[in-house]
Design a protein around this motif. Structure first.
Motif: not given
Length: 389
Positions: A212-220, A244-247, A283-287, A302-306
């Protein structure tokens, strides 16, 4: 201590999470903290509302849409507003410390605190030295003001060593500083709070390995490039699902790529969710994966995943490498190398024991070093007597 936390941001999204984290941690350490926000942008009152509501929130939105030079003139004029608001606050009781989330062109707080003999610590999340979402028009003016502020504050909190090194190289003898990456509210980001099996079943992820991924869909952040790179290889990992969660600006392009490649059953794009719901998705993610970042930032995700025990595949930018110990608390790949990122993601899809081992180590690291209390304790070392207050 009686601490005044001042910020000129809109207090939304990641900004709001950081502000609330620091403020709450300082209060838990026994300090009184008052927050002075941009009118209509109180991060404590309405953390998930679009703009804080009301006329002030609409004014803030209107100002951000002004052309570059005009917008920056408004930022300069805000110094007069800051002086007036600070003077009013001072009449109600002088603070023992002013803590400010630094903003470009804002110098009034440092000037006033020095004049009153009150310590002021600046938290540096933005700078005239780095590439920004909104390019600077009056870059020279911004840098002169920034140099003065960084030299005359009592102390500075940088989110990465890279950021501090850039400031020292450009401005020379700046104020005493600490490096304090982002952190996490660990009780909120606790995997034991969630029924993982039920959540995965509800979201159509049962029986899948989830990256998974969570965050802003920004170009960088490189989400569109990552989809391009992994699309033709997903058949190599038939049980892998991407969430992939976010906008953000690149989300429409990512949705289009997913549809064009017939990946709707493999890539879930639920859009932006309230911050209170972020942990339930992790919680649904394995990595997790962070396809790209930038040279100076400290990605909150990073910190929320970890903290949730979900280790991350991430690019080896210096601020990220300060947080992730490759192979122990996460996995690093050469920044800008989409093929290496995809290769690591696909390899880990079949390594359940490795994912769990590294995820457990990641949570242990966060618990010992990267909770908001750690950040609060660190910033107080910059204030005479602050660490013992």
């Amino acid at each position: 201590m009686n601490i005044l936390y001042h910020h000129r941001t809109r207090g939304r999204h990641v900004e709001g999470v950081h502000i609330r984290g620091i403020v709450q941690a300082l209060r838990e350490l026994g300090h009184r903290v008052a927050v002075m926000s941009f009118p209509g942008a109180d991060p404590e009152r309405e953390p998930d509302e679009p703009s804080g509501g009301g006329t002030p929130g609409r004014v803030a939105t209107w100002v951000t849409r002004l052309p570059g030079a005009v917008f920056e003139l408004f930022e300069l004029l805000y110094n007069a507003v800051t002086v007036a608001r600070m003077a009013w606050a001072w009449r109600r009781g002088a603070p023992s410390l002013v803590y400010e989330r630094y903003s470009l062109f804002l110098f009034a707080t440092v000037w006033l605190a020095r004049r009153r003999g009150v310590p002021i610590v600046l938290e540096i999340n933005d700078s005239a030295l780095v590439d920004r979402v909104r390019p600077l028009t009056m870059k020279g003016v911004a840098r002169r003001i920034e140099r003065w502020c960084l030299r005359h504050a009592t102390g500075l909190v940088f989110i990465s060593t890279y950021f501090r090194d850039q400031a020292r190289a450009a401005y020379g003898d700046i104020a005493p500083s600490v490096v304090s990456p982002n952190a996490v509210d660990l009780p909120r980001f606790d995997p034991a709070r969630f029924d993982r099996a039920s959540l995965r079943r509800e979201r159509g992820l049962e029986g899948r390995t989830v990256c998974g991924h969570i965050g802003a869909f920004a170009h960088w952040h490189g989400m569109d490039a990552f989809i391009d790179a992994i699309a033709h290889r997903l058949a190599e990992a038939p049980h892998l699902a991407l969430v992939f969660v976010g906008d953000g600006k690149t989300l429409p392009a990512v949705r289009e790529r997913v549809a064009e490649r017939g990946l709707a059953d493999r890539v879930l794009l639920p859009g932006r969710v309230p911050h209170d719901a972020v942990a339930s998705w992790i919680a649904c993610m394995d990595y997790a994966v962070l396809p790209n970042s930038n040279h100076y930032g400290s990605p909150m995700k990073l910190f929320e995943f970890m903290g949730m025990g979900v280790a991350v595949v991430a690019p080896d930018y210096a601020p990220v490498a300060e947080v992730i110990d490759d192979g122990r608390t996460g996995w690093l790949f050469p920044r800008g190398d989409d093929a290496a990122c995809v290769e690591r993601v696909l390899t880990l899809a079949s390594l359940g024991d490795e994912r769990r081992r590294v995820g457990e180590a990641a949570r242990a690291y966060i618990a010992s070093e990267r909770q908001w209390r750690n950040n609060a304790e660190q910033l107080l070392t910059l204030v005479p007597g602050g660490a013992a207050a």
